[in-house]
Each structure stands twice: as structure tokens, then as C-alpha cells.
Design a protein around this motif. Structure first.
Motif, short mmCIF file in Angstrom:
data_model
loop_
_atom_site.label_atom_id
_atom_site.label_comp_id
_atom_site.label_asym_id
_atom_site.label_seq_id
_atom_site.Cartn_x
_atom_site.Cartn_y
_atom_site.Cartn_z
N GLU A 50 -24.04 42.28 11.99
CA GLU A 50 -23.98 42.48 10.64
C GLU A 50 -25.27 43.04 10.38
O GLU A 50 -25.56 43.88 9.28
CB GLU A 50 -23.35 41.65 9.69
CG GLU A 50 -21.95 41.60 9.78
CD GLU A 50 -21.23 42.97 9.03
OE1 GLU A 50 -21.60 43.23 8.16
OE2 GLU A 50 -20.50 43.29 9.86
N GLU A 103 -26.66 46.44 8.32
CA GLU A 103 -27.40 46.54 6.99
C GLU A 103 -28.66 47.08 7.00
O GLU A 103 -29.11 47.57 6.15
CB GLU A 103 -27.50 45.18 6.35
CG GLU A 103 -26.20 44.44 6.03
CD GLU A 103 -25.24 45.00 5.01
OE1 GLU A 103 -26.08 45.51 4.07
OE2 GLU A 103 -24.19 44.77 4.91
N ILE A 134 -28.14 50.83 7.08
CA ILE A 134 -27.58 51.28 5.90
C ILE A 134 -28.46 51.43 4.90
O ILE A 134 -28.85 52.51 4.16
CB ILE A 134 -26.42 50.28 5.16
CG1 ILE A 134 -25.12 50.51 6.06
CG2 ILE A 134 -26.09 50.48 3.79
CD1 ILE A 134 -24.07 49.50 5.73
N ASP A 191 -21.16 56.67 -0.62
CA ASP A 191 -20.75 56.40 0.72
C ASP A 191 -21.29 55.07 0.99
O ASP A 191 -20.63 54.14 1.74
CB ASP A 191 -20.60 57.12 1.69
CG ASP A 191 -19.71 58.38 1.87
OD1 ASP A 191 -18.72 58.30 0.93
OD2 ASP A 191 -19.82 59.38 2.42
N PHE A 192 -22.67 54.74 0.96
CA PHE A 192 -23.45 53.74 1.21
C PHE A 192 -23.60 52.63 0.11
O PHE A 192 -24.06 51.44 0.49
CB PHE A 192 -24.85 54.06 1.74
CG PHE A 192 -24.68 54.97 3.01
CD1 PHE A 192 -24.38 54.45 4.41
CD2 PHE A 192 -24.67 56.25 3.03
CE1 PHE A 192 -24.10 54.87 5.42
CE2 PHE A 192 -24.74 57.03 4.43
CZ PHE A 192 -24.33 56.37 5.51
N HIS A 250 -21.93 51.35 -2.55
CA HIS A 250 -20.83 50.49 -3.10
C HIS A 250 -20.22 49.81 -2.19
O HIS A 250 -18.89 49.78 -1.52
CB HIS A 250 -19.90 51.13 -3.91
CG HIS A 250 -20.48 51.68 -5.22
ND1 HIS A 250 -20.75 50.70 -6.19
CD2 HIS A 250 -20.50 53.01 -5.76
CE1 HIS A 250 -21.32 51.31 -7.23
NE2 HIS A 250 -21.33 52.77 -6.94
N ARG A 251 -20.68 48.80 -1.56
CA ARG A 251 -20.66 47.93 -0.38
C ARG A 251 -20.82 46.54 -0.84
O ARG A 251 -21.55 46.04 -1.72
CB ARG A 251 -21.53 48.18 0.77
CG ARG A 251 -21.70 49.26 1.54
CD ARG A 251 -22.43 49.51 2.63
NE ARG A 251 -22.58 48.27 3.48
CZ ARG A 251 -21.40 48.17 4.63
NH1 ARG A 251 -20.74 49.01 4.86
NH2 ARG A 251 -21.63 46.94 5.30
N PRO A 252 -19.78 45.58 -0.42
CA PRO A 252 -19.81 44.24 -0.90
C PRO A 252 -21.24 43.42 -0.75
O PRO A 252 -21.71 42.73 -1.65
CB PRO A 252 -18.72 43.45 -0.17
CG PRO A 252 -17.92 44.70 0.18
CD PRO A 252 -18.56 45.85 0.32
N SER A 253 -21.93 44.01 0.35
CA SER A 253 -23.12 43.21 0.61
C SER A 253 -24.24 43.48 -0.33
O SER A 253 -25.00 42.73 -0.77
CB SER A 253 -23.62 43.44 2.12
OG SER A 253 -23.80 44.73 2.39
N GLU A 297 -23.48 44.88 -3.50
CA GLU A 297 -23.06 44.39 -4.86
C GLU A 297 -23.45 42.75 -4.73
O GLU A 297 -23.63 42.33 -6.08
CB GLU A 297 -21.51 45.02 -4.98
CG GLU A 297 -21.72 46.38 -5.35
CD GLU A 297 -20.35 46.95 -5.55
OE1 GLU A 297 -19.13 46.01 -5.02
OE2 GLU A 297 -20.37 48.19 -5.74
N SER A 320 -27.60 42.18 1.24
CA SER A 320 -28.08 43.21 2.19
C SER A 320 -29.30 43.14 2.50
O SER A 320 -30.13 42.38 2.26
CB SER A 320 -27.54 44.65 1.58
OG SER A 320 -28.64 45.01 0.62
#
Length: 135
Positions: free
Chosen positions: A7, A11, A14, A46-47, A49-52, A54, A58
Motif C-alpha cells: 500500500e 501511495e 500515486i 482519477d488520483f 479522490h482516494r480514501p487515503s 481524503e 497518503s
């Protein structure tokens, strides 16, 4: 057979992709020309709005996260102005010129830390996690 990336490594990658998209947004009208109107909006979306991101967990620093979310708000506002912009209409609307300065500031902020490795987990760019853990 290769191992799936952790993970943390995802990150880091990303964050590096977000930096590359900031380069496009910082190029103002030329960025729109490079990726087209759909790419201009969707690449970032695409990159970001990820839970990490927000949740603030991350590879982005607190300041990087804040400026990236600020750019996301700019893009949302531009999209709400006219969801069916053509590329020419979007450039004429001056939105790229409004977004570019913040994207340039974000790019500068990202470069203060540098970019992360794409292959090795790092606590900070240039500082592999295994070495840092051994200290």
C-alpha cells in the motif's frame, strides 16, 4: 513472479502521478492542448479522490494534501460552470489561467520533498523505509 506492491508503494506512486498531472495543469492552455478537455479534468480526478488522500494517510504531506484538494475544488468549480466545455471554450473561459498558478505552487511544494521511489518503500523521498527503521 513479482510481488504485488505494498500500500505504501502504491501511495508513493500515486503522489508521483499527481506531480506529473500538476505539470500539465501548470502549463495552462498548453496543458489543455496536451491532454484534451476530458484528460484535463479526469486525470487529476482519477488520483485525487482516494480514501487515503481524503483521510490524510497518503504519501502526501499535510500541505501537499491541502493544495491538491484546493486544485480539486478549482476543477470542480470550472466543471460546474459548464459541464460540456469544448477545449476551445474552456481555454477562452480563462479557467486554465486561474488554475495554473496554484498548480505551479503545488509543483514547487512537491519538489521541496522530491519524488518518491517507484520501487522501494520510503518514509520520505530518498530515505528508504528499511534504512530508516534500522536507525
Amino acid at each position: 513472479m513479482t510481488d504485488d506492491p505494498s500500500e505504501r508503494l502504491i501511495e508513493q506512486r500515486i503522489r508521483n502521478r499527481i506531480y506529473e498531472i500538476l505539470e500539465i495543469l501548470a502549463d495552462c492552455d498548453d496543458g489543455v492542448d496536451l491532454v484534451g478537455i476530458k484528460g484535463y479534468f479526469n486525470l487529476f480526478e482519477d488520483f485525487v479522490h482516494r480514501p487515503s488522500i481524503e483521510a490524510g494517510i497518503s504519501a502526501l504531506s499535510k500541505d501537499e494534501r491541502a493544495i491538491v484538494l484546493e486544485i480539486a475544488e478549482f476543477l470542480e468549480a470550472a466543471s460546474e460552470t459548464n459541464p460540456d466545455f469544448t477545449k476551445a471554450e474552456f481555454i477562452e473561459s480563462d479557467w486554465p489561467a486561474k488554475i495554473a498558478p496554484t498548480a505551479r505552487d503545488a509543483r514547487t511544494l512537491f519538489l521541496r520533498r522530491g519524488l518518491f521511489s517507484e520501487k522501494v518503500e520510503e518514509l520520505e523521498p530518498g530515505q528508504p523505509a528499511a534504512i530508516a527503521a534500522g536507525r
